[in-house]
Write a protein that holds these residues in place. Structure first.
Motif, PDB file in Angstrom:
ATOM      1  N   GLN A 127     -12.186   1.188  -4.009  1.00  0.00           N
ATOM      2  CA  GLN A 127     -12.300  -0.076  -3.299  1.00  0.00           C
ATOM      3  C   GLN A 127     -13.763  -0.524  -3.321  1.00  0.00           C
ATOM      4  OE1 GLN A 127     -10.338  -0.031   0.472  1.00  0.00           O
ATOM      5  NE2 GLN A 127      -9.659  -2.102   0.103  1.00  0.00           N
ATOM      6  N   THR A 137      -9.707  -3.948  -4.664  1.00  0.00           N
ATOM      7  CA  THR A 137      -9.202  -2.611  -4.957  1.00  0.00           C
ATOM      8  C   THR A 137      -8.922  -2.495  -6.441  1.00  0.00           C
ATOM      9  OG1 THR A 137      -8.195  -2.510  -2.761  1.00  0.00           O
ATOM     10  CG2 THR A 137      -7.395  -0.931  -4.400  1.00  0.00           C
ATOM     11  N   ARG A 143       0.859  -1.188   0.000  1.00  0.00           N
ATOM     12  CA  ARG A 143       0.000   0.000   0.000  1.00  0.00           C
ATOM     13  C   ARG A 143       0.891   1.232   0.000  1.00  0.00           C
ATOM     14  NH1 ARG A 143      -0.244  -2.010   5.238  1.00  0.00           N
ATOM     15  NH2 ARG A 143       0.499  -0.613   6.850  1.00  0.00           N
ATOM     16  N   LYS A 158      -7.961   5.616  -6.945  1.00  0.00           N
ATOM     17  CA  LYS A 158      -8.047   4.287  -6.342  1.00  0.00           C
ATOM     18  C   LYS A 158      -9.482   4.092  -5.893  1.00  0.00           C
ATOM     19  CE  LYS A 158      -6.470   1.950  -2.193  1.00  0.00           C
ATOM     20  NZ  LYS A 158      -5.592   2.075  -1.047  1.00  0.00           N
TER      21      LYS A 158
END
Length: 159
Positions: free
Chosen positions: A157, A144, A72, A155
């Motif tokens: 999710q 993700t 991450r 990004k």
């Protein structure tokens, strides 16, 4: 006399503490190996994704990380309200739902690319003038995803 000396020492230490706080504001890349790589926010790190790699470009360097090796990336430190850019007319507006992302303000023919977190290209579409562009994750498994809209990267999710 002791009070004046203590105040003088405190006054000297205060700029150092304030400077240390701004230095602690950084982007952290957490690798699966346990290694952490730090980028000072004063160097204005910019993150993009190219060919299965996380690319971080700063005012001093460019670094490439295979997405499969990145756990991450996060921000560290106290960010003040002045670090949030104001949206200007004509800029991209972005919103997300449970299984979709909506973009407004994209130039016609802006390429929207959907990637898995390991860098695999899952889909491509083009924006149309005056219409919102919707990237659907309805048929995708939970996880993700990365959406690249022109030069911007987001990004998402799905939970």
């Amino acid at each position: 006399m002791k009070k004046i000396l203590i105040l003088f020492v405190f006054a000297l230490a205060l700029p150092s503490a304030m400077n240390a706080q701004s230095e602690s504001q950084r982007l952290v890349v957490w690798q699966k190996s346990g290694e952490k790589v730090y980028f000072d926010l004063n160097e204005e790190p910019e993150t993009t994704f190219e060919g299965g790699k996380l690319v971080i470009t700063t005012s001093k360097t460019t670094a490439y990380y295979q997405l499969e090796n990145v756990l991450r990336y996060t921000f560290e430190g106290q960010l003040g309200p002045t670090t949030i850019a104001k949206v200007r007319p004509g800029e991209i507006k972005f919103s997300q739902g449970e299984d979709m992302m909506k973009f407004e303000g994209l130039a016609e023919d802006t390429r929207l690319e959907l990637y898995s977190v390991d860098g695999k290209l899952l889909g491509v579409q083009q924006a149309r003038a005056g219409e919102p562009s919707i990237v659907s994750l309805k048929d995708m498994p939970l996880g993700t995803y990365i959406v690249k809209a022109g030069e911007a990267t987001y990004k998402f999710q799905k939970r």
